[in-house]
Design an enzyme around this catalytic site. Structure first.
Site: not given
Length: 102
Positions: A20, A23, A73
Protein backbone atom coordinates in the site's frame (compact mmCIF):
# COMPACT_ATOMS: atom_id res chain seq x y z
CA UNK A 1 8.00 18.33 14.72
CA UNK A 2 6.82 15.13 13.07
CA UNK A 3 3.24 15.01 11.78
CA UNK A 4 0.92 12.08 12.48
CA UNK A 5 -1.46 10.01 10.37
CA UNK A 6 -3.64 7.04 11.21
CA UNK A 7 -4.71 4.06 9.12
CA UNK A 8 -7.30 1.42 9.87
CA UNK A 9 -5.57 -1.61 11.38
CA UNK A 10 -6.53 -3.77 8.40
CA UNK A 11 -4.02 -1.80 6.31
CA UNK A 12 -1.02 -2.18 8.65
CA UNK A 13 0.43 -5.35 7.06
CA UNK A 14 0.07 -3.93 3.53
CA UNK A 15 1.83 -0.70 4.53
CA UNK A 16 4.67 -2.53 6.27
CA UNK A 17 5.10 -4.85 3.27
CA UNK A 18 5.16 -1.92 0.81
CA UNK A 19 1.99 -3.12 -0.94
CA UNK A 20 0.00 0.00 0.00
CA UNK A 21 1.80 3.12 -1.25
CA UNK A 22 -1.00 5.72 -1.34
CA UNK A 23 -3.90 6.83 0.78
CA UNK A 24 -6.92 8.79 -0.34
CA UNK A 25 -8.07 11.44 2.13
CA UNK A 26 -10.40 14.40 2.42
CA UNK A 27 -8.84 17.87 2.49
CA UNK A 28 -8.74 18.10 6.30
CA UNK A 29 -6.69 14.87 6.41
CA UNK A 30 -4.28 15.84 3.63
CA UNK A 31 -2.15 18.57 5.22
CA UNK A 32 1.14 17.11 4.02
CA UNK A 33 3.81 18.11 1.49
CA UNK A 34 6.50 16.13 -0.30
CA UNK A 35 9.36 15.39 2.07
CA UNK A 36 7.27 15.34 5.26
CA UNK A 37 8.24 12.54 7.63
CA UNK A 38 5.09 11.20 9.23
CA UNK A 39 4.46 8.99 12.26
CA UNK A 40 1.91 6.24 11.45
CA UNK A 41 -0.48 4.72 13.97
CA UNK A 42 -3.54 2.48 13.87
CA UNK A 43 -6.82 4.40 13.89
CA UNK A 44 -8.52 2.01 16.30
CA UNK A 45 -6.03 2.18 19.19
CA UNK A 46 -3.45 4.83 18.15
CA UNK A 47 -0.60 2.29 18.39
CA UNK A 48 2.45 3.43 16.40
CA UNK A 49 3.68 0.99 13.74
CA UNK A 50 6.02 2.85 11.32
CA UNK A 51 7.22 6.12 9.83
CA UNK A 52 6.61 7.17 6.23
CA UNK A 53 7.89 9.90 3.96
CA UNK A 54 5.41 11.79 1.80
CA UNK A 55 6.33 11.66 -1.89
CA UNK A 56 3.48 13.76 -3.29
CA UNK A 57 -0.02 15.05 -2.54
CA UNK A 58 -2.35 15.55 -5.50
CA UNK A 59 -6.08 16.21 -5.84
CA UNK A 60 -8.19 13.47 -7.41
CA UNK A 61 -11.92 13.20 -8.02
CA UNK A 62 -13.76 10.08 -6.84
CA UNK A 63 -14.99 9.45 -10.40
CA UNK A 64 -11.37 9.58 -11.67
CA UNK A 65 -10.20 6.69 -9.47
CA UNK A 66 -8.84 3.91 -11.65
CA UNK A 67 -7.05 0.56 -11.52
CA UNK A 68 -3.68 2.25 -10.90
CA UNK A 69 -5.05 3.83 -7.70
CA UNK A 70 -6.50 0.48 -6.67
CA UNK A 71 -3.17 -1.32 -7.21
CA UNK A 72 -1.38 1.29 -5.08
CA UNK A 73 -4.01 0.75 -2.37
CA UNK A 74 -3.59 -3.06 -2.76
CA UNK A 75 -7.29 -3.47 -3.63
CA UNK A 76 -9.52 -3.97 -6.63
CA UNK A 77 -11.16 -0.82 -8.01
CA UNK A 78 -14.63 -1.84 -6.75
CA UNK A 79 -13.17 -2.51 -3.27
CA UNK A 80 -11.39 0.85 -3.27
CA UNK A 81 -14.52 2.76 -4.27
CA UNK A 82 -16.56 0.92 -1.63
CA UNK A 83 -14.04 1.68 1.14
CA UNK A 84 -13.82 5.36 0.16
CA UNK A 85 -17.63 5.59 0.03
CA UNK A 86 -17.86 4.09 3.53
CA UNK A 87 -15.22 6.38 5.02
CA UNK A 88 -16.26 9.57 3.17
CA UNK A 89 -19.93 9.15 2.14
CA UNK A 90 -20.80 11.39 -0.80
CA UNK A 91 -17.38 13.05 -0.96
CA UNK A 92 -16.20 13.57 -4.54
CA UNK A 93 -13.00 15.63 -4.08
CA UNK A 94 -10.13 13.69 -2.52
CA UNK A 95 -6.38 13.99 -2.15
CA UNK A 96 -4.01 11.19 -3.07
CA UNK A 97 -1.08 11.02 -0.67
CA UNK A 98 1.82 8.99 -2.05
CA UNK A 99 4.28 7.68 0.51
CA UNK A 100 7.14 5.29 1.20
CA UNK A 101 8.38 3.58 4.33
CA UNK A 102 11.42 5.11 6.04
Amino acid sequence: MMKDITFYGRFEADILAGRKTITLREASDADFVAGDRVRVSRYEDNVFFCNIEIIDVTPVQFDELNDAHAVQENMTLPELKQVISEIYPGLKSLFMIEFRLV
